[in-house]
Design an enzyme around this catalytic site. Structure first.
Site, short mmCIF file in Angstrom:
data_model
loop_
_atom_site.label_atom_id
_atom_site.label_comp_id
_atom_site.label_asym_id
_atom_site.label_seq_id
_atom_site.Cartn_x
_atom_site.Cartn_y
_atom_site.Cartn_z
N TRP A 133 43.42 48.31 31.88
CA TRP A 133 43.51 49.26 32.98
C TRP A 133 44.24 50.52 32.50
CZ3 TRP A 133 47.50 51.88 35.20
CH2 TRP A 133 47.18 52.60 36.36
N ASP A 141 40.26 54.51 49.65
CA ASP A 141 40.77 53.29 50.29
C ASP A 141 41.64 53.65 51.51
OD1 ASP A 141 41.43 50.68 50.64
OD2 ASP A 141 42.19 50.36 48.62
N ARG A 183 45.32 41.21 44.07
CA ARG A 183 45.34 42.40 44.94
C ARG A 183 45.05 42.02 46.40
NH1 ARG A 183 42.83 47.98 45.41
NH2 ARG A 183 44.39 49.38 44.57
N LYS A 214 31.78 55.42 46.90
CA LYS A 214 32.45 54.98 45.68
C LYS A 214 32.50 53.46 45.80
CE LYS A 214 36.94 55.49 43.34
NZ LYS A 214 38.25 56.17 43.45
N TRP A 215 31.76 52.77 44.96
CA TRP A 215 31.62 51.31 45.02
C TRP A 215 32.62 50.71 44.04
CZ3 TRP A 215 26.97 48.51 47.02
CH2 TRP A 215 27.04 47.13 46.78
N ASP A 216 33.68 50.13 44.58
CA ASP A 216 34.76 49.66 43.73
C ASP A 216 34.71 48.15 43.55
OD1 ASP A 216 37.08 50.04 42.20
OD2 ASP A 216 37.85 51.49 43.65
N MET A 217 35.40 47.67 42.54
CA MET A 217 35.53 46.22 42.30
C MET A 217 36.88 46.05 41.63
SD MET A 217 34.32 43.68 39.59
CE MET A 217 33.88 41.98 39.79
N ASN A 218 37.87 45.66 42.42
CA ASN A 218 39.24 45.77 41.93
C ASN A 218 39.88 44.49 41.43
OD1 ASN A 218 39.74 48.47 41.95
ND2 ASN A 218 40.20 48.55 44.12
N ASP A 243 41.51 54.95 36.02
CA ASP A 243 42.53 55.36 37.00
C ASP A 243 43.59 56.21 36.33
OD1 ASP A 243 41.49 54.31 39.27
OD2 ASP A 243 42.60 52.42 39.18
C1 GLA Z 1 40.66 51.46 42.34
C2 GLA Z 1 40.05 52.79 41.98
C3 GLA Z 1 40.93 53.91 42.47
C4 GLA Z 1 41.13 53.77 43.97
C5 GLA Z 1 41.72 52.42 44.29
C6 GLA Z 1 41.81 52.19 45.78
O1 GLA Z 1 41.80 51.22 41.60
O2 GLA Z 1 39.85 52.89 40.61
O3 GLA Z 1 40.38 55.16 42.15
O4 GLA Z 1 39.90 53.95 44.59
O5 GLA Z 1 40.92 51.39 43.73
O6 GLA Z 1 42.34 50.97 46.08
#
Ligand code: GLA
Length: 723
Positions: free
Chosen positions: A195, A362, A438, A471-475, A543
């Protein structure tokens, strides 16, 4: 392009040849891959010499061993002790296979890869060879596909296994491609990271045995990228033989180089066999993801440009050349503390700066106030947005702006309303509490009712509001792999089935909302691969938005992926990840040749910063139409600690832009000359920022003068126009 004579297949692109030979007993051997050579009888190129205490095998009458043969479709248990391309178990339960040539056909266009992203045939000059082999042990049939993209020196490969037996068979390993070389004078180049530090370049000499990179995270991951290159020892950015291989896939993978006992090399790429197995009933088939190979005779730079062209011409959404919005993403502006009021103020402050999409990140849904709560509760938080998104969208539209929205569709919060309704929808083992990360569990995308439900949730927002971008996220990475929809002996199908479920959901959303622009993200750049780029033409690269750290991240990413796929945002200072202070100019320059965007709070910046945003976006709009079709050059090596320079040359070579950024300065008292690449030697170019004109060859070989002493983090931007 594809020819066959003397039992030999010749797969030719403009600059490369790939040659396969059928031995008299039907075993396929790989004769050659490299710079294009004249088609000729390759009998003289006989690599079957070695026989040293390993299992004997007679290749066309000559004594040898499988372990020495360059094999096109290697298997286990018949004397080749290197990495197999396939392991299929039949009724006997034995992991021994013996695939022999059965027939072949050649057709125009590309192979189809059902359910998976793959290269399209948008131009002529693409032909496919399908070779069909039969396993004498299990009766499985293997169809090897080679799509040859002549103009761009790309060969796309994948394999389909069909169960032609009367009983079930189990595939416990399937690679999409292996390529054997007779020597090992190569370095291996791959991209590693974590990360905030994705895709650093690593170049290492090969050691004997397997040199592998892989992911078992349920995503391609921050740690590794489904790409590697074999570069001859002397090769660098501009010179030498380099072979690149990358998967069009976003899930668990393995890529590697196996150096055998005879110093022979096997390059390989495919699904990660540790998290894979697939049972086929009679007549059923399994399709492996597609992998792409390219050969460059002009170093790493040309390998990258081949991959970039491939995306621009043949990779799904990417090749449709969507209009790329310049976004202002509000994550670093407000984090979770987002509201209608703040967005309205933002709209007011950016409306005249050239930004065209504001992205609410978010925090807009459910009871979301930090990363631990409410994931998956996809209804608008009315305390924060009392008018839904109506007021925000009205105001955006009044100011000529569009609205984008953040989602993380694959996850479900531990305390969410969603999980209360569907406690059995997250991935978990039977007796053991699943891992929370998370605040989230992972939804079981193997189950269609779950992807359908998520589709409905997302659609209800996307059809109610005019949202042009998501913005399709996967955290988080996947743990506790397995699905309640699979019986015990099918559980290892989970990882690949998850990906099939994910791809089909994205497909469904793209079909229902064809104009929707989707940006991929995964805790920054934790899922940057051709699979995602097929659907989502842009990926949030990291990020870590610090301009100086971004240099290395964007550098590594550009080895494989085109600059316009790399979301690069100008962020606030001191930078939120590193605390570093850099000028607005440098932050803009680092982002300018990529998918430019902003990641800051425009309500608190001064007029000079606003003027810079306006200038940067105006310049970007002026050059984007040709830079994103042009040739990208990295002018420095990846391990240069002091500065980095990039350049793009337009297709017709009439224009160029170059950027020079100092990481750590060095005392320098004599002249500093900046040398570019790819220009037309005999033409003159005006270097706009210096007001001088020089010939292309003077600029490329002698260079043009730049400041002697540049400070840490200082940067320069040059535009060149042919006269
Ligand atoms: C991820 C994305 C960030 C932001 C956060 C929100 O970490 O990379 O840019 O959108 O999620 O929780």
């Amino acid at each position: 392009m594809i020819n066959f004579f003397n039992n030999t297949f010749y797969l030719n692109t403009s600059n490369s040849s790939y040659i396969i030979y059928i031995l008299s007993d039907g075993i396929l051997v790989h004769k050659y891959y490299g710079k294009r050579i004249k088609e000729q009888n390759m009998d003289y190129y006989n690599l079957y010499k070695a026989y040293d205490y390993t299992a004997v095998y007679f290749a066309d009458g000559e004594i040898t061993t499988m372990d020495a043969l360059p094999l096109e479709f290697p298997t286990m248990g018949r004397g080749d002790y290197r990495t197999p391309a396939i392991v299929v178990e039949g009724k006997s339960g034995k992991q021994v296979n013996d695939f022999r040539y059965s027939f072949h056909r050649v057709f125009e266009g590309t192979a189809t890869v059902p359910g998976l992203p793959n290269l399209d045939c948008n131009t002529e000059n693409v032909q496919t060879l399908e070779i069909i082999l039969k396993d004498r042990v299990t009766n499985a049939e293997a169809h090897l596909f080679y799509s040859v993209f002549e103009d761009i020196d790309i060969i796309a490969r994948n394999t389909v296994i069909i169960n032609k037996s009367e009983n079930n068979i189990k595939i416990s390993k399937i690679l999409s491609a292996t390529v054997d070389f007779e020597h090992s004078d190569f370095d291996m180049i791959s991209l590693y990271g974590r990360w905030g530090n994705e895709r650093s370049v690593e170049r290492i000499p090969l050691r004997h045995g397997q040199n592998v990179i892989s992911s078992c995270r349920g995503a391609s991951g921050h740690h590794s990228t489904p790409f590697l290159a074999l570069a001859e020892k002397e090769a660098n950015e501009n010179y030498g033989d380099v072979y690149g291989i990358a998967l069009i896939y976003s899930g668990d993978f393995e890529l590697g180089v196996d150096v055998g006992q005879f110093d022979n090399v096997r390059l390989f790429a495919g699904l990660n066999h540790e998290t894979f197995s697939w049972e086929l009933e009679p007549k059923e088939s399994f399709v492996s993801p597609q992998t792409v190979l390219t050969y460059s005779d002009m170093g790493i730079g040309k390998m990258s440009r081949n991959f970039h062209k491939m995306c621009r011409q043949h990779l799904g959404e990417f090749s449709k050349k969507p209009t790329r919005p310049v976004v202002l993403n509000l994550w670093e502006a407000f984090y979770f503390d987002i509201s209608e009021e703040k967005v309205l103020e933002t709209v007011k402050n950016v409306s005249k700066l050239g930004v065209d999409t504001i992205v609410i990140d978010d925090g807009w849904f459910g009871k979301r106030k930090n990363e631990l709560v409410s994931m998956g509760d996809w209804y608008i938080n009315v305390e924060r947005f009392p008018n839904g998104f109506h007021r925000v969208i009205d105001e955006c539209e009044r100011c000529g702006l569009k609205l984008g929205l953040w989602f993380e569709p694959e996850m479900i919060g531990k305390d969410s309303d969603f999980i209360k309704e569907h406690p059995d929808w997250c991935i978990k083992l039977n007796e053991i509490e699943p891992i929370v990360s998370r605040g989230e569990y992972v939804l079981d995308f193997c189950r269609e009712e779950i992807t359908d439900f998520v589709f409905e949730k997302l659609s209800s927002i996307l059809s109610k509001y005019n949202i042009s971008y998501i913005k399709w996220d996967m955290n988080r990475n996947i743990t506790d792999m397995g699905s309640s929809s699979l019986t015990d002996n099918h559980q290892l199908e989970f990882s690949h089935r998850y990906m099939l479920g994910l791809y089909s959901l994205i497909n469904k959303i793209k079909t229902a909302f064809p104009n929707l622009y989707i940006e991929c993200s995964a805790g920054g750049g934790g899922r940057f691969d051709f699979g995602m780029l097929y659907y989502m033409p842009q990926i949030w690269c990291s990020d870590n938005s610090d301009a100086i750290e971004r240099i290395d991240i964007q550098y590594g990413t550009s080895l494989v992926y085109p600059p316009e796929s790399i979301s690069s945002h100008v962020s606030a200072i001191p930078n939120h990840q590193t605390n570093r202070v850099t000028s607005f100019y440098t932050r803009g320059n680092v982002a300018q040749l990529f998918a430019l965007g902003y990641e800051l709070n425009p309500n608190i910046i001064n007029d000079s910063a606003k003027a810079s945003i306006f200038q940067q976006i105006s310049k970007h709009r002026e050059i984007e139409s040709w830079i994103f079709e042009g040739d990208f050059y990295r002018l420095t090596d990846f391990d240069n600690k002091n500065y980095c320079a990039w350049q793009i040359v337009s297709k017709d070579k009439s224009k160029s832009v170059a950027i020079y950024v100092v990481k750590l300065t060095k005392a320098k008292r004599i002249g500093n000359y900046f040398r570019l690449k790819g220009l037309q030697s005999d033409k003159n170019y005006k270097i706009e920022q210096l007001g001088i004109s020089l010939s292309g060859n003077a600029i490329m070989y002698a260079g043009f003068p730049i400041k002697n002493q540049l400070d840490d983090f200082e940067s320069l931007f040059f535009e060149l126009n042919m006269e």
